[in-house]
Design a protein around this motif. Structure first.
Motif, PDB file in Angstrom:
ATOM      1  N   LEU A  29       1.152  -1.182  -0.103  1.00 34.24           N
ATOM      2  CA  LEU A  29       0.331  -0.193  -0.109  1.00 34.24           C
ATOM      3  C   LEU A  29       1.095   1.166   0.256  1.00 34.24           C
ATOM      4  N   SER A  30       0.151   2.078  -0.345  1.00 36.11           N
ATOM      5  CA  SER A  30       1.117   3.392  -0.534  1.00 36.11           C
ATOM      6  C   SER A  30       1.146   3.726   1.303  1.00 36.11           C
ATOM      7  N   LYS A  31       1.738   5.141   1.438  1.00 35.91           N
ATOM      8  CA  LYS A  31       2.442   5.506   2.925  1.00 35.91           C
ATOM      9  C   LYS A  31       0.370   5.967   2.813  1.00 35.91           C
ATOM     10  N   LEU A  32      -0.137   6.884   1.787  1.00 35.51           N
ATOM     11  CA  LEU A  32      -1.276   7.362   2.260  1.00 35.51           C
ATOM     12  C   LEU A  32      -1.902   6.723   2.367  1.00 35.51           C
ATOM     13  N   LEU A  56       1.981   4.099  14.457  1.00 30.23           N
ATOM     14  CA  LEU A  56       2.207   5.269  14.549  1.00 30.23           C
ATOM     15  C   LEU A  56       1.545   6.260  13.621  1.00 30.23           C
ATOM     16  N   TYR A  57       2.879   5.919  12.096  1.00 30.67           N
ATOM     17  CA  TYR A  57       2.986   6.589  10.764  1.00 30.67           C
ATOM     18  C   TYR A  57       3.669   5.480   9.992  1.00 30.67           C
ATOM     19  N   ALA A  58       3.855   5.629   8.702  1.00 29.76           N
ATOM     20  CA  ALA A  58       3.901   4.748   7.696  1.00 29.76           C
ATOM     21  C   ALA A  58       5.440   5.688   7.236  1.00 29.76           C
ATOM     22  N   ARG A  59       5.985   4.907   6.931  1.00 30.33           N
ATOM     23  CA  ARG A  59       7.002   5.905   5.932  1.00 30.33           C
ATOM     24  C   ARG A  59       7.152   4.874   4.640  1.00 30.33           C
ATOM     25  N   SER A  60       7.741   6.509   3.773  1.00 31.21           N
ATOM     26  CA  SER A  60       7.484   5.922   2.221  1.00 31.21           C
ATOM     27  C   SER A  60       8.755   4.615   2.076  1.00 31.21           C
ATOM     28  N   SER A  61       8.801   4.668   0.320  1.00 32.61           N
ATOM     29  CA  SER A  61       9.259   3.447   0.088  1.00 32.61           C
ATOM     30  C   SER A  61       9.534   3.916  -1.571  1.00 32.61           C
ATOM     31  N   PRO A  62      10.895   3.294  -2.128  1.00 26.44           N
ATOM     32  CA  PRO A  62      11.178   3.716  -2.931  1.00 26.44           C
ATOM     33  C   PRO A  62      10.653   3.901  -4.392  1.00 26.44           C
ATOM     34  N   ARG A  88       4.497   0.757  -1.938  1.00 30.94           N
ATOM     35  CA  ARG A  88       4.226   0.182  -1.072  1.00 30.94           C
ATOM     36  C   ARG A  88       4.837   1.232   0.078  1.00 30.94           C
ATOM     37  N   CYS A  89       4.543   0.217   1.517  1.00 27.92           N
ATOM     38  CA  CYS A  89       5.116   1.189   2.336  1.00 27.92           C
ATOM     39  C   CYS A  89       5.724   0.124   3.494  1.00 27.92           C
ATOM     40  N   ARG A  90       6.208   1.130   5.189  1.00 30.12           N
ATOM     41  CA  ARG A  90       6.680  -0.080   5.730  1.00 30.12           C
ATOM     42  C   ARG A  90       6.273   0.882   7.213  1.00 30.12           C
ATOM     43  N   PHE A  91       5.659  -0.097   7.888  1.00 35.53           N
ATOM     44  CA  PHE A  91       5.433   0.789  10.243  1.00 35.53           C
ATOM     45  C   PHE A  91       6.297  -0.257  10.623  1.00 35.53           C
ATOM     46  N   GLU A  92       6.167   0.833  11.559  1.00 34.03           N
ATOM     47  CA  GLU A  92       7.051  -0.379  13.079  1.00 34.03           C
ATOM     48  C   GLU A  92       5.879  -0.573  13.346  1.00 34.03           C
ATOM     49  N   ILE A  93       6.496  -2.247  14.734  1.00 31.71           N
ATOM     50  CA  ILE A  93       5.652  -2.352  15.724  1.00 31.71           C
ATOM     51  C   ILE A  93       7.010  -2.831  16.474  1.00 31.71           C
ATOM     52  N   SER A  94       6.665  -1.689  17.213  1.00 32.88           N
ATOM     53  CA  SER A  94       7.421  -2.609  19.028  1.00 32.88           C
ATOM     54  C   SER A  94       6.602  -3.532  20.215  1.00 32.88           C
ATOM     55  N   VAL A  95       7.423  -4.427  20.336  1.00 34.10           N
ATOM     56  CA  VAL A  95       5.992  -4.817  21.537  1.00 34.10           C
ATOM     57  C   VAL A  95       6.945  -4.700  23.230  1.00 34.10           C
ATOM     58  N   LEU A 125      -4.523  -8.091  11.155  1.00 29.82           N
ATOM     59  CA  LEU A 125      -5.153  -6.756  11.027  1.00 29.82           C
ATOM     60  C   LEU A 125      -4.834  -6.426  10.499  1.00 29.82           C
ATOM     61  N   ILE A 126      -3.220  -6.402  10.175  1.00 27.72           N
ATOM     62  CA  ILE A 126      -2.831  -6.088   9.129  1.00 27.72           C
ATOM     63  C   ILE A 126      -3.271  -6.302   7.396  1.00 27.72           C
ATOM     64  N   ARG A 127      -3.994  -7.158   7.368  1.00 30.91           N
ATOM     65  CA  ARG A 127      -3.856  -7.591   6.108  1.00 30.91           C
ATOM     66  C   ARG A 127      -5.558  -6.930   6.122  1.00 30.91           C
ATOM     67  N   GLY A 128      -6.305  -6.575   7.066  1.00 32.32           N
ATOM     68  CA  GLY A 128      -7.177  -6.450   7.065  1.00 32.32           C
ATOM     69  C   GLY A 128      -7.225  -4.749   6.140  1.00 32.32           C
ATOM     70  N   LEU A 129      -5.822  -4.313   6.298  1.00 32.68           N
ATOM     71  CA  LEU A 129      -5.571  -2.875   5.761  1.00 32.68           C
ATOM     72  C   LEU A 129      -6.086  -2.812   4.039  1.00 32.68           C
ATOM     73  N   ARG A 130      -6.516  -3.486   3.685  1.00 31.98           N
ATOM     74  CA  ARG A 130      -6.024  -3.375   2.376  1.00 31.98           C
ATOM     75  C   ARG A 130      -7.247  -3.175   2.014  1.00 31.98           C
ATOM     76  N   SER A 131      -8.604  -3.641   2.787  1.00 32.40           N
ATOM     77  CA  SER A 131      -9.715  -3.677   2.654  1.00 32.40           C
ATOM     78  C   SER A 131     -10.475  -2.131   3.276  1.00 32.40           C
ATOM     79  N   ARG A 132      -9.196  -1.471   4.311  1.00 38.58           N
ATOM     80  CA  ARG A 132     -10.255  -0.702   4.714  1.00 38.58           C
ATOM     81  C   ARG A 132     -10.015   0.531   4.396  1.00 38.58           C
ATOM     82  N   VAL A 133      -8.310   0.710   2.665  1.00 36.75           N
ATOM     83  CA  VAL A 133      -8.239   2.004   2.442  1.00 36.75           C
ATOM     84  C   VAL A 133      -9.549   2.928   1.968  1.00 36.75           C
TER      85      VAL A 133
END
Length: 287
Positions: A225-228, A247-253, A257-264, A279-287
């Motif tokens: 997914l894009s950052k937005l 908290l926020y996503a980071r863009s990619s070249p 695609r983008c990435r985000f941090e998980i801290s346990v 939950l992560i897979r469900g992001l696609r249906s919530r765009v």
């Protein structure tokens, strides 16, 4: 303040005003070049932007350095860690070069879970060590700078100059001590949960993690997914479920695609690995 002061002290003691570190070192990415604006220091970026710093990278540096900053773990590339042998080789090279080895140990408590060595042995490789009181320990704010008596004495002068020697800072330490009692003994548990989360996320096929097997309770998740799009989906998830995934996503070249941090930490233990993967897979249906 603590890290910049440590570098200022190392620079003044050596008469050198350049320090080296990973291109994504915290001082460069997150502190608005405070090392330059406040202390007149120059940053020498070393190594690949998306890979760990290596001994070979350091050996290619020919500029006289005041210090080398090594962040444990390297947060902005997914919480990666060098091996203990590589870390020993790097800090050894730094000292032979006449520079100081400084540890950005904001998450040193978490980093220790990736080593078969106690905290004091890891910290002992460095001339100065910075630790945060409000990340893994979940304190309010504040930090500690450790080093030899002469270095800390000099640093105390700079703390006074920068307005950091406040008389009523003791509550920060008190709350951090509670974190050392309650959180520190559970860091290995947090790391194990992070590995279980990453395994479930990687099995799913929608997303993947960096590293594939986290060495610490911190890792990055890459999604198609894009950052937005990812941030919009996360906001929708929060509104629907009350769960804040990141908290926020980071863009990619790759703009798709983008990435985000998980801290346990303690709160993350409430979520089963497969639940998080869903939950992560469900992001696609919530765009």
């Amino acid at each position: 303040m603590a890290q910049q002061v440590a570098l200022r002290v190392h620079a003044e003691r050596r008469g050198r005003f350049a320090f080296a570190g990973h291109p994504q070192t915290h001082l460069q990415v997150w502190e608005n070049q405070g090392y330059s604006a406040v202390h007149g220091l120059r940053f020498h970026a070393v190594g690949d932007y998306n890979a760990l710093l290596t001994l070979k990278d350091l050996e290619a540096v020919h500029e006289p350095l005041a210090a080398v900053v090594i962040e444990l773990p390297q947060r902005d590339i997914g919480g990666q860690l060098p091996t203990l042998e590589e870390l020993q080789a790097q800090t050894g090279w730094v000292k032979r070069a006449g520079a100081a080895a400084h540890c950005d140990g904001a998450r040193l408590w978490e980093a220790q879970t990736g080593y078969d060595a106690p905290l004091h042995e890891i910290a002992g490789l460095f001339d100065t060590v910075y630790v945060s009181l409000y990340k893994g320990l979940e304190g309010v704010r504040g930090a500690v700078l450790a080093g030899d008596v002469e270095t800390i004495g000099h640093a105390a002068v700079w703390r006074q100059r920068l307005g950091g020697a406040i008389a009523d800072a003791w509550p920060l330490a008190a709350i951090a001590l509670m974190g050392m009692d309650e959180n520190l003994p559970r860091m290995a548990e947090f790391a194990a949960h992070a590995r279980a989360l990453a395994e479930a996320i990687n099995e799913d096929g929608f997303a993947h993690t960096t590293p594939a097997e986290p060495a610490t309770p911190l890792f990055h998740v890459h999604v198609p997914l894009s950052k937005l799009e990812a941030e919009r989906a996360a906001r929708n998830l929060l509104e629907e479920t009350g769960i804040k995934l990141f908290l926020y996503a980071r863009s990619s070249p790759d703009p798709g695609r983008c990435r985000f941090e998980i801290s346990v930490g303690i709160d993350a233990l409430e979520f089963a690995p497969r639940e998080v993967a869903e939950l992560i897979r469900g992001l696609r249906s919530r765009v």
